[in-house]
Design an enzyme around this catalytic site. Structure first.
Site, PDB file in Angstrom:
ATOM      1  N   CYS A 157       0.823  -1.214   0.000  1.00 38.02           N
ATOM      2  CA  CYS A 157       0.000   0.000   0.000  1.00 38.02           C
ATOM      3  C   CYS A 157       0.852   1.256   0.000  1.00 38.02           C
ATOM      4  CB  CYS A 157      -0.935  -0.002   1.198  1.00 38.02           C
ATOM      5  SG  CYS A 157      -0.107   0.037   2.807  1.00 38.02           S
ATOM      6  N   HIS A 291      -2.321   1.418   7.227  1.00 39.53           N
ATOM      7  CA  HIS A 291      -2.567   1.323   5.786  1.00 39.53           C
ATOM      8  C   HIS A 291      -2.373   2.690   5.142  1.00 39.53           C
ATOM      9  CE1 HIS A 291      -4.209  -0.315   2.111  1.00 39.53           C
ATOM     10  NE2 HIS A 291      -5.236   0.514   2.109  1.00 39.53           N
ATOM     11  N   ASN A 311      -8.018   4.351  -2.634  1.00 42.57           N
ATOM     12  CA  ASN A 311      -7.444   3.161  -2.024  1.00 42.57           C
ATOM     13  C   ASN A 311      -6.790   2.296  -3.103  1.00 42.57           C
ATOM     14  OD1 ASN A 311      -6.770   1.295  -0.063  1.00 42.57           O
ATOM     15  ND2 ASN A 311      -8.853   0.842   0.558  1.00 42.57           N
TER      16      ASN A 311
END
EC number: 3.4.22.30
Length: 348
Positions: A157, A291, A311
């Site tokens: 991520c 994250h 995302n």
């Protein structure tokens, strides 16, 4: 929704065979189910099979499918109960509906090196006035955001977050939107740990020092390999440096986002985040960030302010891959720790 008891493997197989011929790519509602689907085991299995088709899910054997069905059913119960509450967001049967929350966290969460590390970067956005900021910002509408991608089960991520900010500032400075290589960062950024986690500002430092190749030249593999940056041909995109937004303040982050996309971090391990489908997310969640994502805008809807987040879990999650997280005015870590650690690339 009343909990429907577990069923035997034999009954499960029998019902699966019975409903198999009627299953198709159904037009799911926004949350992926209707109340009629909750009325019987047969309807639930038909819903599960339709969901499998929609998300290209396959299981090795009947035991695995039954196990996933039980998790799916439990998640559906949680989704339905949550959606009955007066929330500003709703949950749905997304790609992760057959994963327990523990499984989800193991595969997709916790891929950050300690995001509380303090770095000595320029802090351009400190206590700036928000009075003159535009009411709404959406860098997608300005052509500075590439399509949503999927990191897979690789804990990368941090690379996706950093790359999205570089793509954004490159478009703003040059007028050209190009897709850049997360895989290069996974393979070549040595202070990070590839699929085992990293830190967005380290990735941004790498780009400022070395540049980064196009995604088409160095495609994503969802696993760490040998660095091939010196062997890959074609153009690279370079930045000038890295900037840091002073943490724990809404105004500082809004000022930064008004100028360019920004790398931010959130706590995403909760079940509501896993199953988020739409609306303005306001928790429950903590501030132990795990994250990295990208802030690509902000605005208001129904009187509630939000930060628009890109995302890296594909377009089947959230609002076609995005989530709107509620803004927390003033000085605070923000909802889900959104204001705790924010960085951006600079480009002359």
């Amino acid at each position: 929704m009343a909990m429907i008891p577990s069923i035997s493997k034999l009954l499960f197989v029998a019902i699966c065979l019975f409903v198999h011929m009627s299953v198709s790519f159904g037009d799911f509602s926004i949350v992926g189910y209707s109340q009629d689907d909750l009325t019987s085991t047969e309807r639930l299995i038909q819903l599960f099979n339709s969901w499998m088709l929609n998300h290209n899910k396959f299981y090795e054997n009947v035991d695995e499918k039954l196990y996933r069905f039980e998790i799916f059913k439990d998640n559906l119960n949680y989704i339905d109960e949550t959606n009955k509450k007066n929330n500003s967001y709703w949950l749905g049967l997304n790609e992760f509906a057959d994963l327990s929350n523990d499984e989800f966290n193991e595969k997709y969460v916790g891929s950050l090196i300690d995001a509380t590390i303090e770095q000595s970067y320029d802090e351009e956005f400190i206590n700036e006035d928000t009075v003159n900021l535009p009411e709404n910002v959406d860098w997608r509408k300005k052509g500075a955001v590439t399509p949503v991608r999927h990191q897979g089960s690789c804990g990368s991520c941090w690379a996706f977050s950093a790359v999205a900010t570089v793509e954004g500032i490159n478009k703003i400075r040059t007028g050209k939107l190009v897709e850049l290589s997360e895989q290069e960062l996974v393979d070549c950024e040595r202070r990070s740990h590839g699929c085992k986690g990293g830190y967005p500002p380290y990735a941004l430092e790498y780009v400022a020092k070395n540049g980064i190749h196009l995604r088409s030249k160095y495609p994503y593999k969802a696993k760490q390999g040998t660095c091939r940056a010196k062997q890959v041909g074609g153009p690279i995109v370079k930045t000038s440096g890295v900037g840091r937004v002073q943490p724990n303040n809404e105004g500082n982050l809004l000022n930064a986002i008004a100028k360019q996309p920004v790398s931010v971090v959130v706590e995403s391990k909760g079940r509501p985040f896993q199953l988020y489908k739409g609306g303005i997310f306001e928790g429950p969640c903590g501030t132990k960030v795990d994250h990295a994502v990208t802030a690509v805008g902000y605005g208001k809807s129904g009187g509630k302010g939000y930060i628009l987040i890109k995302n890296s879990w594909g377009t089947a999650w959230g609002e076609k891959g995005y989530i709107r997280i509620k803004r927390a005015p003033g000085n605070s870590p923000g909802v889900c720790g959104l204001y705790k650690s924010s960085y951006y690339p600079t480009k002359n």
